[in-house]
Write a protein that holds these residues in place. Structure first.
Motif, PDB file in Angstrom:
ATOM      1  N   GLN A 109       0.849  -1.194   0.000  1.00 18.70           N
ATOM      2  CA  GLN A 109       0.000   0.000   0.000  1.00 18.70           C
ATOM      3  C   GLN A 109       0.884   1.243   0.000  1.00 18.70           C
ATOM      4  N   GLN A 110       1.392   1.594  -1.189  1.00 19.16           N
ATOM      5  CA  GLN A 110       2.218   2.786  -1.356  1.00 19.16           C
ATOM      6  C   GLN A 110       2.008   3.306  -2.774  1.00 19.16           C
ATOM      7  N   SER A 111       2.478   4.507  -3.021  1.00 18.19           N
ATOM      8  CA  SER A 111       2.362   5.079  -4.362  1.00 18.19           C
ATOM      9  C   SER A 111       3.387   4.416  -5.279  1.00 18.19           C
ATOM     10  N   PRO A 123     -13.616 -12.940   5.927  1.00 18.50           N
ATOM     11  CA  PRO A 123     -14.391 -11.812   6.454  1.00 18.50           C
ATOM     12  C   PRO A 123     -14.810 -12.009   7.926  1.00 18.50           C
ATOM     13  N   ALA A 124     -15.092 -13.228   8.328  1.00 16.74           N
ATOM     14  CA  ALA A 124     -15.496 -13.480   9.717  1.00 16.74           C
ATOM     15  C   ALA A 124     -14.350 -13.221  10.699  1.00 16.74           C
ATOM     16  N   GLN A 125     -13.097 -13.335  10.241  1.00 13.56           N
ATOM     17  CA  GLN A 125     -11.935 -13.145  11.102  1.00 13.56           C
ATOM     18  C   GLN A 125     -11.461 -11.699  11.146  1.00 13.56           C
ATOM     19  N   ARG A 126     -11.978 -10.834  10.265  1.00 12.59           N
ATOM     20  CA  ARG A 126     -11.554  -9.439  10.211  1.00 12.59           C
ATOM     21  C   ARG A 126     -12.433  -8.572  11.086  1.00 12.59           C
ATOM     22  N   THR A 127     -11.837  -7.527  11.603  1.00 10.92           N
ATOM     23  CA  THR A 127     -12.618  -6.540  12.357  1.00 10.92           C
ATOM     24  C   THR A 127     -12.879  -5.300  11.512  1.00 10.92           C
ATOM     25  N   ALA A 128     -12.191  -5.182  10.380  1.00  9.29           N
ATOM     26  CA  ALA A 128     -12.389  -4.043   9.479  1.00  9.29           C
ATOM     27  C   ALA A 128     -12.228  -4.529   8.043  1.00  9.29           C
ATOM     28  N   ALA A 129     -12.713  -3.741   7.120  1.00 13.04           N
ATOM     29  CA  ALA A 129     -12.584  -4.093   5.707  1.00 13.04           C
ATOM     30  C   ALA A 129     -11.106  -4.065   5.313  1.00 13.04           C
ATOM     31  N   PRO A 130     -10.662  -4.995   4.479  1.00 12.01           N
ATOM     32  CA  PRO A 130      -9.263  -5.008   4.061  1.00 12.01           C
ATOM     33  C   PRO A 130      -8.987  -3.852   3.107  1.00 12.01           C
ATOM     34  N   PRO A 131      -7.713  -3.472   2.982  1.00 11.88           N
ATOM     35  CA  PRO A 131      -7.378  -2.442   1.995  1.00 11.88           C
ATOM     36  C   PRO A 131      -7.639  -2.977   0.587  1.00 11.88           C
ATOM     37  N   THR A 132      -7.773  -2.080  -0.356  1.00  9.76           N
ATOM     38  CA  THR A 132      -7.972  -2.481  -1.743  1.00  9.76           C
ATOM     39  C   THR A 132      -6.773  -3.298  -2.209  1.00  9.76           C
ATOM     40  N   PRO A 133      -7.015  -4.476  -2.782  1.00  8.50           N
ATOM     41  CA  PRO A 133      -5.887  -5.275  -3.287  1.00  8.50           C
ATOM     42  C   PRO A 133      -5.128  -4.503  -4.356  1.00  8.50           C
ATOM     43  N   VAL A 134      -3.813  -4.603  -4.324  1.00 13.96           N
ATOM     44  CA  VAL A 134      -2.961  -3.912  -5.285  1.00 13.96           C
ATOM     45  C   VAL A 134      -2.070  -4.946  -5.970  1.00 13.96           C
ATOM     46  N   ASN A 135      -2.016  -4.869  -7.292  1.00 14.67           N
ATOM     47  CA  ASN A 135      -1.124  -5.703  -8.092  1.00 14.67           C
ATOM     48  C   ASN A 135       0.036  -4.829  -8.542  1.00 14.67           C
ATOM     49  N   TRP A 136       1.255  -5.347  -8.386  1.00 13.16           N
ATOM     50  CA  TRP A 136       2.468  -4.601  -8.740  1.00 13.16           C
ATOM     51  C   TRP A 136       3.177  -5.287  -9.895  1.00 13.16           C
ATOM     52  N   PHE A 137       3.686  -4.465 -10.828  1.00 15.95           N
ATOM     53  CA  PHE A 137       4.399  -4.942 -12.005  1.00 15.95           C
ATOM     54  C   PHE A 137       5.732  -4.204 -12.099  1.00 15.95           C
ATOM     55  N   VAL A 138       6.815  -4.953 -12.125  1.00 11.90           N
ATOM     56  CA  VAL A 138       8.145  -4.376 -12.278  1.00 11.90           C
ATOM     57  C   VAL A 138       8.756  -4.987 -13.538  1.00 11.90           C
ATOM     58  N   THR A 139       9.181  -4.136 -14.455  1.00  9.25           N
ATOM     59  CA  THR A 139       9.842  -4.603 -15.673  1.00  9.25           C
ATOM     60  C   THR A 139      11.305  -4.223 -15.609  1.00  9.25           C
ATOM     61  N   LEU A 140      12.158  -5.230 -15.754  1.00 11.14           N
ATOM     62  CA  LEU A 140      13.607  -5.025 -15.794  1.00 11.14           C
ATOM     63  C   LEU A 140      14.042  -5.167 -17.246  1.00 11.14           C
ATOM     64  N   ASP A 141      14.511  -4.089 -17.851  1.00 13.14           N
ATOM     65  CA  ASP A 141      14.976  -4.118 -19.234  1.00 13.14           C
ATOM     66  C   ASP A 141      16.494  -4.151 -19.261  1.00 13.14           C
ATOM     67  N   SER A 142      17.030  -4.804 -20.311  1.00 14.48           N
ATOM     68  CA  SER A 142      18.481  -4.909 -20.453  1.00 14.48           C
ATOM     69  C   SER A 142      18.882  -4.713 -21.913  1.00 14.48           C
ATOM     70  N   THR A 171      -1.813  -1.644 -10.241  1.00 11.15           N
ATOM     71  CA  THR A 171      -3.253  -1.536 -10.459  1.00 11.15           C
ATOM     72  C   THR A 171      -3.924  -1.820  -9.133  1.00 11.15           C
ATOM     73  N   PRO A 172      -4.916  -1.057  -8.728  1.00  8.65           N
ATOM     74  CA  PRO A 172      -5.352   0.152  -9.413  1.00  8.65           C
ATOM     75  C   PRO A 172      -4.293   1.232  -9.324  1.00  8.65           C
ATOM     76  N   ARG A 173      -4.336   2.144 -10.312  1.00 10.52           N
ATOM     77  CA  ARG A 173      -3.368   3.265 -10.325  1.00 10.52           C
ATOM     78  C   ARG A 173      -3.577   4.117  -9.089  1.00 10.52           C
ATOM     79  N   ASP A 174      -2.499   4.724  -8.629  1.00 12.48           N
ATOM     80  CA  ASP A 174      -2.622   5.626  -7.484  1.00 12.48           C
ATOM     81  C   ASP A 174      -2.825   7.053  -7.988  1.00 12.48           C
TER      82      ASP A 174
END
Length: 125
Positions: free
Chosen positions: A26-28, A86-105, A119-122
């Protein structure tokens, strides 16, 4: 003497002794670029960069280079860890974030560019 050491810290400590911070889901994207640059700096070997990202929970696989001047590209993907039921949580979870890192050479063995996206974009992009 003890007060002096406590106030200044131990300067003899080797950087290798300091644990690398784990990837923050959960970061930009801008903050993630800074964090990923510690593990996959420009000029590092692709093998070392891929190993470092894999150690942070990314799954890395070779992919087709996006430009003709590139010898290779590696796509590393990770996602927010699965939360408890959901039964084990006391609050809603943060929005799931998918991260993509491309290493070019350009030479096929060292990192020449690193791209980080999520995704989702920040709001900061």
């Amino acid at each position: 003497m003890i007060c002096l050491l406590a106030a200044t810290g131990c300067s003899a400590m080797d950087d290798a002794d300091i644990p690398s911070p784990s990837f923050r889901f959960q970061q930009s994207a801008a903050d993630a670029r800074t964090q990923v640059a510690q593990w996959a700096p420009i000029g590092a070997s692709l093998a070392d960069a891929t190993s470092a990202l894999s150690a942070q929970g990314f799954t890395c696989n070779p992919t087709e280079p996006s430009a003709q001047d590139l010898q290779s590209s590696t796509l590393c993907i990770t996602a927010t860890p699965v939360e408890s039921t959901p039964a084990q949580r006391t609050a809603a979870p943060p929005t799931p974030v998918n991260w993509f890192v491309t290493l070019d050479s350009r030479d096929g063995s060292s990192v020449s560019a690193v791209q980080v996206a999520r995704t989702p974009r920040d709001m900061e992009g």
